[in-house]
Write an enzyme that holds these catalytic residues in place. Sequence first.
Site, PDB file in Angstrom:
ATOM      1  CD  GLU A 205      -2.842  -1.020   2.432  1.00 29.47           C
ATOM      2  OE1 GLU A 205      -3.970  -0.510   2.336  1.00 29.47           O
ATOM      3  OE2 GLU A 205      -2.373  -1.468   3.502  1.00 29.47           O
TER       4      GLU A 205
ATOM      5  CE1 TYR B 159     -13.494  27.639  -2.400  1.00 33.98           C
ATOM      6  CE2 TYR B 159     -14.996  28.746  -0.906  1.00 33.98           C
ATOM      7  CZ  TYR B 159     -14.519  28.547  -2.185  1.00 33.98           C
ATOM      8  OH  TYR B 159     -15.043  29.239  -3.233  1.00 33.98           O
TER       9      TYR B 159
ATOM     10  CD  GLU C 123      -8.586   4.381  11.971  1.00 33.73           C
ATOM     11  OE1 GLU C 123      -9.413   3.457  12.095  1.00 33.73           O
ATOM     12  OE2 GLU C 123      -7.562   4.267  11.259  1.00 33.73           O
TER      13      GLU C 123
ATOM     14  CE  LYS D 137      -6.094   2.447   2.401  1.00 34.21           C
ATOM     15  NZ  LYS D 137      -5.163   1.482   3.015  1.00 34.21           N
TER      16      LYS D 137
END
Length: 127
Positions: free
Chosen positions: A21, A53, A72, A98
Amino acid sequence: MSKIFLEDVKIYAYHGVLPEENIIGTYYILNAEIHTDLWNAAESDDLNDTISYADINDIIHNEMKINSKLLEHVAGRIIAKIHESFEQISYIRLKITKTSPPMKGEMKGASIELEKSFLLGGSAENN
């Protein structure tokens, strides 16, 4: 309550527990909801009276460049950096998806969502 949303921000990054990954990477979709007072900007039409933004988007992109094992952890860093940059924010919710998790079966993605409320003045409460 006034809110700023960034919706479906698509970023290619390298996060995950598995070694591949961090080599192959995948797309991530991020959604952010930010609570702050936007009424001064509504009256003034002045960028200095709001939170750009574009600046929030830059923070998200910069933090996504830093590899982490857990989404997280990435979300926690993004939330902390946004609030550090804009202390007038009272609440942030961030969802990270993901798009191609290395798991069996076909799916649109695997997501986590973190949210945090901030007492104006700097301290925070977890929700």
